[in-house]
Design an enzyme around this catalytic site. Sequence first.
Site, PDB file in Angstrom:
ATOM      1  CE1 TYR A   4      -3.719   2.443   0.649  1.00  0.00           C
ATOM      2  CE2 TYR A   4      -2.765   2.699   2.889  1.00  0.00           C
ATOM      3  CZ  TYR A   4      -3.718   3.250   1.761  1.00  0.00           C
ATOM      4  OH  TYR A   4      -4.499   4.405   2.358  1.00  0.00           O
ATOM      5  CE1 TYR A 158      -5.605  -3.822   8.529  1.00  0.00           C
ATOM      6  CE2 TYR A 158      -6.111  -1.060   8.486  1.00  0.00           C
ATOM      7  CZ  TYR A 158      -5.289  -2.190   8.723  1.00  0.00           C
ATOM      8  OH  TYR A 158      -3.949  -1.873   8.915  1.00  0.00           O
ATOM      9  CG  HIS A 159      -9.642   1.173   8.019  1.00  0.00           C
ATOM     10  ND1 HIS A 159      -9.668   1.096   6.889  1.00  0.00           N
ATOM     11  CD2 HIS A 159      -8.601   1.882   8.391  1.00  0.00           C
ATOM     12  CE1 HIS A 159      -8.906   1.223   6.273  1.00  0.00           C
ATOM     13  NE2 HIS A 159      -7.975   1.915   7.060  1.00  0.00           N
ATOM     14  CE  LYS A 515      -7.979  12.769  14.746  1.00  0.00           C
ATOM     15  NZ  LYS A 515      -6.609  12.545  14.997  1.00  0.00           N
ATOM     16  CG  ASP A 519      -5.368  12.138  11.724  1.00  0.00           C
ATOM     17  OD1 ASP A 519      -5.561  10.932  11.331  1.00  0.00           O
ATOM     18  OD2 ASP A 519      -4.857  12.326  12.691  1.00  0.00           O
ATOM     19  CG  HIS A 521      -6.464   7.083  11.283  1.00  0.00           C
ATOM     20  ND1 HIS A 521      -6.184   7.826   9.969  1.00  0.00           N
ATOM     21  CD2 HIS A 521      -6.659   5.618  10.955  1.00  0.00           C
ATOM     22  CE1 HIS A 521      -6.401   6.668   9.202  1.00  0.00           C
ATOM     23  NE2 HIS A 521      -6.308   5.648   9.711  1.00  0.00           N
TER      24      HIS A 521
END
Length: 646
Positions: A4, A158-159, A515, A519, A521
């Site tokens: 990736y 996945y996340h 944040k 981003d 996450h």
Amino acid sequence: MRTYSGHSTPRATNELYRTNLSKGQTGLSVAFDLPTQIGYDPDDVAARGEVGKVGVPIAHLGHMTQLLDGIPLETMNTSMTINASASWLLALYIALADGRRVDRLALTGTTQNDIVKEYLSRGTYIFPPEASLRLIVDMIAFTVSQVPKWNPINVCSYHLQEAGATPVQEVAYALATAIGVLDAVRASGQVAPDDFPAVVGRISFFVNAGIRFVEEICKMRAFGLLWDRICLSRYEVVDPKLRRFRYGMQVNSLGLTEAQPENNVQRIILEMLGVTLSKDARARAVQLPTWNEALGLPRPWDQQWSLRYQQVLAYETDLLEYDDLFAGSTVVEAKTLELAGAAESELEEILALGGAFEAIEEMKSRLVTSQAERSRRIETGEQVVVGVNRFTETALSPLGGDEAILRVDPAVEAEMAAEAIAWRAERSPAEVDRARADLVAAVAHGDNVMPATIALAAAGGTTGEWGRVMRDAFGEYRAPTGVARAVGHRGNLLAAVAHKVAAMPGGPPRVLVAKPGLDGHSNGAEQIAVAARDAGMEVVYQGIRSTIGQIVATARDEDVDLIGISILSGSHLELMPALMDGLREAGVDAPVVVGGIIPEEDRPRLEALGVTAVYTPKDFQLARIMDDLAGIVVRHRAETAAVART
């Protein structure tokens, strides 16, 4: 076999792709930078500090041309990790193929295009659920006839695991998303009933392989079992090939450690084995992170090393030569049925709430709670992480040093911004205006947006222009944070801190967790917010993608005692100077702490800006962090009182 990758500029990334392909990589997995993922051009003020950091910037057809220069689209399988702006990036890819006279019927690849997991974990969403679902449905319906070998959605669990999902939640929430999408495609009327089984057959998945080896094997077998059942009973797909659970995987980046990062090599290999040993549940595509991904952006050599893991497995071992090694295993069968049964029950709960798109807030709060439980187990030592909470003694690693990660040249952002301005100046304004008007009309009239989107891409439209059309039509969305309803399970760990907080002169501190930048996450920020609340502090947390101005205004208006900033995109050296200047100008003197993927050599630069403390992934003991924060507030209040007395 994939890595990736993407960074800096399209030309630099193309060079990396050609290098990786020459070393035996067999497919492309494109990482886009945050502005591209969220629909901004490199010269947009919202893109500041983020261009080329976590992926490659793609603002227009010229960039897509540079990215894939010399790479044959008719034979390459290209995976694009893109969600909110998936229709736009697929349009650029198709426009490039059209320009090269490559038949659309020959194009193979995948657009991730799973917006639910963005709301729940990764944060690169733009539009509300209903509008996002419409774009997904339009893409799927378009590809059925126009690009039939393309996987228009890659349902991505996945996340979810990265956000704390248990194996049961990972299976259930991913299947709920697939059901929500397929139900919407069927209800749209854009696909003929006879073609619908083919739509089901093009649904692919992208999963996470964690370190619990046996459990992960059984999870994948449970995924396949339940998907086959859903395809047959809910969608009446008779052909078993179209019911096959087709998935690609990446191993668990959440489990990669900053402490003793060389241990990540064996973690990656064990997790790769978890999705390759069982032939009946084997991944179709594997992409692996690198040993140093918890430190920052990997270098080409690091990616080569991860590629070599796969090649040794495929070409030196005999692993791929046999039928399923676990057929008839009573242990694997029992665990598979246990996970399948629990996941089916969890799935039924989500469907009873209306489905994945309707149950986002409930799923988010459950994930935050699961993540809190995971981090609590690590903090107490119940869950061992080698090099982090046990066996922490270590010799100096020869893999470390200042050159252990790749750094993006700060000049890249200015270069890409200037290039975007030049591109817009050199194209035909009339053609772009006409194509943009057609896209506006398609959105307003309820037409499939893909033909007009491809036309805008071919005319020279940009990512930001596409983003503005869609934002004007659909508005923007702020997903639930899950913090308010999450349970931290840290009573004993935080008891001493809570007692200290309750006795603090001036009362419990008011903490802003924020944040900045693009981003998305948010796992770390959410866990800090939950722990601070459970420690008796008052917490202000408004979710991801706050502007510097919004953070400054909130800090001033809420009269906070401490500001906690979370940045994981590597943009801390660009964003923090602007934030510290803004706080000073607004008269806010609350201490500022920063957490994220921050190289050790950047710590002094942040401290020079006035940052009080810096936390990185190796700081996993949240009770200790809460004690630190309480102490910082006590000292600051004392210093402020002393100044007032003089």
